[in-house]
Motif scaffolding. Structure first.
Motif, mmCIF file in Angstrom:
data_model
loop_
_atom_site.group_PDB
_atom_site.id
_atom_site.type_symbol
_atom_site.label_atom_id
_atom_site.label_comp_id
_atom_site.label_asym_id
_atom_site.label_seq_id
_atom_site.Cartn_x
_atom_site.Cartn_y
_atom_site.Cartn_z
ATOM 1 N N GLN A 32 0.829 -1.207 0.000
ATOM 2 C CA GLN A 32 0.000 0.000 0.000
ATOM 3 C C GLN A 32 0.864 1.258 0.000
ATOM 4 O O GLN A 32 0.549 2.238 -0.672
ATOM 5 C CB GLN A 32 -0.930 0.023 1.207
ATOM 6 N N ALA A 36 1.038 4.316 -2.966
ATOM 7 C CA ALA A 36 0.743 5.727 -2.703
ATOM 8 C C ALA A 36 1.986 6.611 -2.742
ATOM 9 O O ALA A 36 1.905 7.800 -2.444
ATOM 10 C CB ALA A 36 0.073 5.851 -1.343
ATOM 11 N N GLN A 38 5.087 8.986 -3.886
ATOM 12 C CA GLN A 38 5.319 10.051 -4.860
ATOM 13 C C GLN A 38 6.765 10.501 -4.751
ATOM 14 O O GLN A 38 7.332 10.486 -3.671
ATOM 15 C CB GLN A 38 4.440 11.260 -4.567
ATOM 16 N N SER A 109 5.401 8.753 0.974
ATOM 17 C CA SER A 109 4.084 8.126 0.997
ATOM 18 C C SER A 109 3.334 8.712 2.181
ATOM 19 O O SER A 109 3.575 8.339 3.327
ATOM 20 C CB SER A 109 4.233 6.619 1.138
ATOM 21 N N GLY A 110 2.457 9.681 1.925
ATOM 22 C CA GLY A 110 1.768 10.392 3.002
ATOM 23 C C GLY A 110 2.735 11.320 3.696
ATOM 24 O O GLY A 110 3.241 12.258 3.097
#
Length: 140
Positions: A32, A36, A38, A109-110
């Motif tokens: 996961q 997600a 970047q 990621s987040g």
């Protein structure tokens, strides 16, 4: 003696199955995180290890953290991403590689930094610490 041995064997079997289940959960979470992720250019302002409450994370992050982990110190990076200054959590393996007051390209990621690459050339690996006994040995 036989009862203690049976109890130990049962405990080992239970730990084995819990370990397998935890491994599957970790693999799913990693998948996961990678989905997600970047790539972001950022200027690292400061880094350090501090408690979650001291780091200045949003209250949602602190509430979703298990209670037994709230008092532990985590690697925290303060960085300028675009025009915004953000506080990000970092992977423990990546934390020593992050240079302070330099620009890097990071995979985020987040609010979690998972990988770091140098924007202008490779990153320098920090010098390894010598072990306790290696300090006393003389170089030949």
């Amino acid at each position: 003696m036989l009862i203690v041995l049976v109890v130990l064997i049962i405990a080992l079997v239970v730990l084995y199955f819990f370990g397998k289940r935890a491994e599957k959960k970790q693999a799913a979470q990693k998948e996961q995180m990678e989905a997600a992720a970047q790539n972001v250019n950022m200027l690292i302002i400061d880094k350090g290890k501090m408690k979650l409450k001291e780091a200045g994370f949003p209250s949602v992050v602190i509430e979703n953290t298990p209670k037994y982990l709230r008092r532990t110190k985590v690697p925290v990076v303060k960085a300028k991403v675009g025009p915004k200054i953000m506080t990000l959590m970092c992977d423990a393996e990546v934390f020593p590689l992050i240079p302070v007051k330099k620009e890097v390209k990071a995979t985020v990621s987040g609010i979690y930094i998972t990988a770091v690459r140098g924007l202008r050339g490779p990153l320098e690996a920090p010098p390894k610490k010598k072990g306790f006994f290696a300090r006393f040995k003389k170089d030949k």
